[in-house]
Scaffold this active site. Structure first.
Site, mmCIF file in Angstrom:
data_model
loop_
_atom_site.group_PDB
_atom_site.id
_atom_site.type_symbol
_atom_site.label_atom_id
_atom_site.label_comp_id
_atom_site.label_asym_id
_atom_site.label_seq_id
_atom_site.Cartn_x
_atom_site.Cartn_y
_atom_site.Cartn_z
ATOM 1 N N LYS A 207 0.828 -1.264 0.061
ATOM 2 C CA LYS A 207 -0.014 -0.039 -0.019
ATOM 3 C C LYS A 207 0.964 1.196 0.006
ATOM 4 O O LYS A 207 1.465 1.651 0.978
ATOM 5 C CB LYS A 207 -0.986 0.035 1.435
ATOM 6 C CG LYS A 207 -1.991 0.917 1.290
ATOM 7 C CD LYS A 207 -2.316 1.706 2.255
ATOM 8 C CE LYS A 207 -1.842 3.073 2.813
ATOM 9 N NZ LYS A 207 -1.644 4.086 1.830
ATOM 10 N N GLU B 99 9.254 16.045 15.735
ATOM 11 C CA GLU B 99 9.572 15.898 14.330
ATOM 12 C C GLU B 99 8.594 16.903 13.489
ATOM 13 O O GLU B 99 7.793 16.915 13.515
ATOM 14 C CB GLU B 99 9.352 14.600 14.124
ATOM 15 C CG GLU B 99 9.968 14.359 12.596
ATOM 16 C CD GLU B 99 9.735 12.825 12.185
ATOM 17 O OE1 GLU B 99 8.449 12.252 12.205
ATOM 18 O OE2 GLU B 99 10.838 12.473 11.587
ATOM 19 N N CYS C 111 13.513 10.831 7.751
ATOM 20 C CA CYS C 111 13.349 10.376 8.865
ATOM 21 C C CYS C 111 14.673 10.688 9.882
ATOM 22 O O CYS C 111 14.544 10.800 10.956
ATOM 23 C CB CYS C 111 12.949 8.873 8.755
ATOM 24 S SG CYS C 111 13.998 7.856 7.985
ATOM 25 N N GLU D 184 9.701 1.537 10.996
ATOM 26 C CA GLU D 184 10.568 2.306 10.778
ATOM 27 C C GLU D 184 9.736 3.701 10.852
ATOM 28 O O GLU D 184 9.138 3.927 9.971
ATOM 29 C CB GLU D 184 11.339 2.528 9.244
ATOM 30 C CG GLU D 184 11.922 1.193 9.011
ATOM 31 C CD GLU D 184 13.227 0.976 9.759
ATOM 32 O OE1 GLU D 184 13.836 2.054 10.447
ATOM 33 O OE2 GLU D 184 13.860 -0.134 9.780
HETATM 34 P P1 NAD Z 1 1.985 8.046 8.030
HETATM 35 O O1 NAD Z 1 2.301 7.396 9.025
HETATM 36 O O2 NAD Z 1 0.964 9.151 7.889
HETATM 37 O O3 NAD Z 1 1.745 7.080 6.819
HETATM 38 C C1 NAD Z 1 2.744 6.121 6.310
HETATM 39 C C2 NAD Z 1 1.970 5.242 5.627
HETATM 40 O O4 NAD Z 1 0.870 4.499 6.378
HETATM 41 C C3 NAD Z 1 1.050 5.614 4.232
HETATM 42 O O5 NAD Z 1 1.160 4.624 3.299
HETATM 43 C C4 NAD Z 1 -0.400 5.905 5.030
HETATM 44 O O6 NAD Z 1 -1.350 5.671 3.852
HETATM 45 C C5 NAD Z 1 -0.363 4.665 5.986
HETATM 46 N N1 NAD Z 1 -1.512 4.671 6.846
HETATM 47 C C6 NAD Z 1 -1.698 5.910 7.522
HETATM 48 N N2 NAD Z 1 -2.855 5.416 8.271
HETATM 49 C C7 NAD Z 1 -2.800 4.327 8.491
HETATM 50 C C8 NAD Z 1 -3.728 3.257 9.394
HETATM 51 N N3 NAD Z 1 -4.324 3.705 10.263
HETATM 52 N N4 NAD Z 1 -3.396 1.868 9.233
HETATM 53 C C9 NAD Z 1 -2.366 1.481 8.296
HETATM 54 N N5 NAD Z 1 -1.722 2.344 7.566
HETATM 55 C C10 NAD Z 1 -1.854 3.549 7.666
HETATM 56 O O7 NAD Z 1 3.299 8.714 7.595
HETATM 57 P P2 NAD Z 1 3.771 9.782 6.540
HETATM 58 O O8 NAD Z 1 3.128 11.002 6.767
HETATM 59 O O9 NAD Z 1 3.475 8.863 5.164
HETATM 60 O O10 NAD Z 1 5.405 9.877 6.464
HETATM 61 C C11 NAD Z 1 5.985 10.663 7.335
HETATM 62 C C12 NAD Z 1 6.524 10.019 8.497
HETATM 63 O O11 NAD Z 1 7.050 8.917 8.236
HETATM 64 C C13 NAD Z 1 7.389 10.679 9.382
HETATM 65 O O12 NAD Z 1 7.043 10.772 10.887
HETATM 66 C C14 NAD Z 1 8.854 10.198 9.300
HETATM 67 O O13 NAD Z 1 9.673 10.292 10.097
HETATM 68 C C15 NAD Z 1 8.374 8.668 8.864
HETATM 69 N N6 NAD Z 1 9.407 7.967 8.181
HETATM 70 C C16 NAD Z 1 10.062 7.100 8.758
HETATM 71 C C17 NAD Z 1 11.307 6.792 8.151
HETATM 72 C C18 NAD Z 1 12.310 5.746 8.794
HETATM 73 O O14 NAD Z 1 13.010 5.081 8.031
HETATM 74 N N7 NAD Z 1 12.534 5.510 9.877
HETATM 75 C C19 NAD Z 1 11.332 6.923 6.664
HETATM 76 C C20 NAD Z 1 10.338 7.625 5.955
HETATM 77 C C21 NAD Z 1 9.350 8.281 6.971
#
Ligand code: NAD
Length: 495
Positions: free
Chosen positions: A191, A397, A300, A266
């Site tokens: 997804k 963050e 991240c 992650e």
């Molecule tokens: P997010 O958590 O909102 O979304 C990530 C993914 O999860 C998306 O595909 C989203 O559609 C999905 N999602 C949202 N709600 C969900 C639910 N209830 N159940 C299952 N899936 C769901 O994060 P984002 O806005 O896409 O990305 C930004 C965040 O990701 C930041 O906090 C960043 O630090 C983190 N990030 C971490 C890493 C790492 O390697 N540690 C890498 C990239 C991003």
């Protein structure tokens, strides 16, 4: 790393973007079962670039069933070397379609093309080739226990994997999950983030062309709360691999408890880049600037806190501000652009809110932190000085081009501040004293420590963090453990 010559004059991605973007289930492009769609926008312009199928629980059911069939059928039973060969053919097809994929990713995620060329795409291909090589080298051990038995271990694929991917590095992070899972013999329902669905759909088509059997890699696009949630709670999914925010990560751990899915997470970061007085301040400031402003700070492991020892403080503030001012902001497809837009209007507002919060908390905004233009979601890179460790801009963050520069006294003070957030993904340290560097590296709560450099990742090294930065590691052999289960086998030799 590979390099490719590019000519974007003919806009290689335009044909793909013009197509209705269907789900990819069981080897076929299919509309969402509800018939619903959503729009994907170009963050540089705010304009619609594609219409994407909005999947729901029924689509997830279909995709998981297809992945289960493919797991039991061709994929896990195929010779491991053949699996590796298919992955290598896929890597060749990605390279053959590099221009299209790179342009697609740059437009969809608002990434400067120079970065997609140099990092996202080559790293994705490198990841695929690296794990293709592992496919036929995943073995168990013979473990002698007693004389009248042959005892050994094998490592079996965990089964059907749900891969939930964020928008900041859709292609590269997607491949961090796909390549090891497929090499281990797992099948996948992916997804992508709803803001950036396109590269996953395109590379899934190329995977089919490479000979990946139907159902091995499925893509269900749509909202996280619907599609992501359905995957996390699905009783026939064996493992969730997730990159995203800590809030969603917490929900995933709870949802996964239903059938005790394996989970790797992650999550976020608030990484400290620590500069001692005796460091090469020119090199440190340069790396600190790219450590926070790369990908408009939507990384991240962004070095969003720069910790500077007292004597060097003013000079580093000055140097960082000068670098921030010099970055070329603009069209991601212009090779000279260093800073593209942030991903969405919502993200832009959230970042600008943090700029307000920082000022209200009493930090000094040295430069940037304002919207640039009225079209798209551009923000000028922001440098905050006189930031106190307890301030929200030092603890939370922001996920945007905003750096908080904090003063410290000595080694102990640097460690206290560096380790003093809820996160523990990465840290950087700059000094000419090797003892100081090593002492910091030993005590830093971080999954990765960079000394006299910042920001490198490589698929051969473990990647991840603890606490609000997540659970488990990706990359290297750690990822093979994520997608296999060890099995102990006893054979009685006394009969
Ligand atoms: P997010 O958590 O909102 O979304 C990530 C993914 O999860 C998306 O595909 C989203 O559609 C999905 N999602 C949202 N709600 C969900 C639910 N209830 N159940 C299952 N899936 C769901 O994060 P984002 O806005 O896409 O990305 C930004 C965040 O990701 C930041 O906090 C960043 O630090 C983190 N990030 C971490 C890493 C790492 O390697 N540690 C890498 C990239 C991003």
């Amino acid at each position: 790393m590979m390099s490719v010559a590019y000519d974007f004059a003919h806009s290689p991605a335009s044909e793909f973007m013009a197509r209705p973007q269907h789900l990819l289930i069981d080897g076929r492009r299919v509309p969402a079962s509800s018939g619903r769609t959503f729009k994907s926008l170009n963050p540089a312009t705010g304009q619609v670039i594609a219409t994407v199928a909005e999947g729901n629980e029924a689509d997830v059911d279909h995709a998981v069933a297809a992945a289960r069939r493919a797991f039991e059928g061709p994929w896990r039973t195929m010779r491991a070397s053949e699996r590796g060969q298919i992955l290598l053919r896929w890597a060749e097809l990605l390279k053959a379609n590099a221009e299209e994929i790179i342009e697609l990713e740059s437009i969809d995620a608002g990434k400067p093309i120079s970065a997609t060329l140099r990092q996202d795409f080559p790293a994705a291909v490198d990841t695929l080739i690296y794990y293709a090589g592992w496919a036929d080298k995943i073995s168990g051990d013979v473990v002698p226990v007693r004389d009248d038995a042959l005892t050994y271990t094998v490592r079996e694929p965990v089964g059907v994997v749900a891969a939930i991917v964020p928008w900041n590095f859709p292609l590269m992070i997607g491949m961090w999950k796909l390549a090891p899972a497929l090499a281990c013999g797992c099948t996948i329902v992916m997804k992508p983030a709803e803001l950036t669905s396109l590269s996953a759909l395109r590379i899934a088509e190329l995977a089919l062309q490479a000979g990946l059997p139907a159902g091995v890699f499925n893509v269900v696009t749509g909202p996280g709360r619907v599609v992501g949630d359905a995957l996390v709670n699905h009783p026939d999914v064996d493992k969730v691999t997730f990159t995203g925010s800590p809030g969603v990560g917490r929900g995933i751990m709870k949802g996964a408890a239903g059938n005790f899915k394996r989970v790797s997470l992650e999550l976020g970061g608030k990484s400290a880049n620590v500069i001692f007085d005796d460091a090469d301040l020119e090199a440190a400031s340069k790396a600190a600037a790219s450590g926070i402003f790369f990908n408009a700070g939507q990384v991240c492991s962004a070095g969003s806190r720069v910790l500077v020892q007292e004597k060097a403080y003013d000079e580093v503030v000055e140097r960082l501000a000068a670098r921030a001012k010099s970055l070329k902001i603009g069209d991601p497809l212009d090779r000279k652009t260093a800073l593209g837009p942030v991903i969405s209007e919502k993200q832009m507002k959230s970042i600008l809110d943090y700029v307000d919060i920082g000022q209200k908390e009493g930090a000094s905004l040295v430069t940037g932190g304002t919207r640039v233009g009225e079209r798209g979601y551009f923000i000028s890179p922001a440098v905050f000085a006189n930031v106190e460790h307890e301030m929200r801009i030092s603890q939370e963050e922001i996920f945007g081009p905003v750096v908080s520069i904090i003063k410290f006294r000595d080694e102990a003070d640097a460690l206290r501040i560096a380790n003093g957030t809820a996160y523990s993904l990465a840290a950087g340290v700059w000094s000419r004293d090797i003892g100081k560097l090593q002492r910091f590296a030993k005590r830093a709560r971080a999954g990765t420590v960079w000394m006299n450099t910042y920001g490198y990742t490589d698929v051969r090294l473990p990647w991840g963090g603890e606490r609000d930065s997540g659970l488990g590691r990706e990359h290297g052999t750690a990822a093979l453990d994520n997608f296999t289960e060890p099995k102990a086998v006893w054979m009685n030799l006394a009969v």
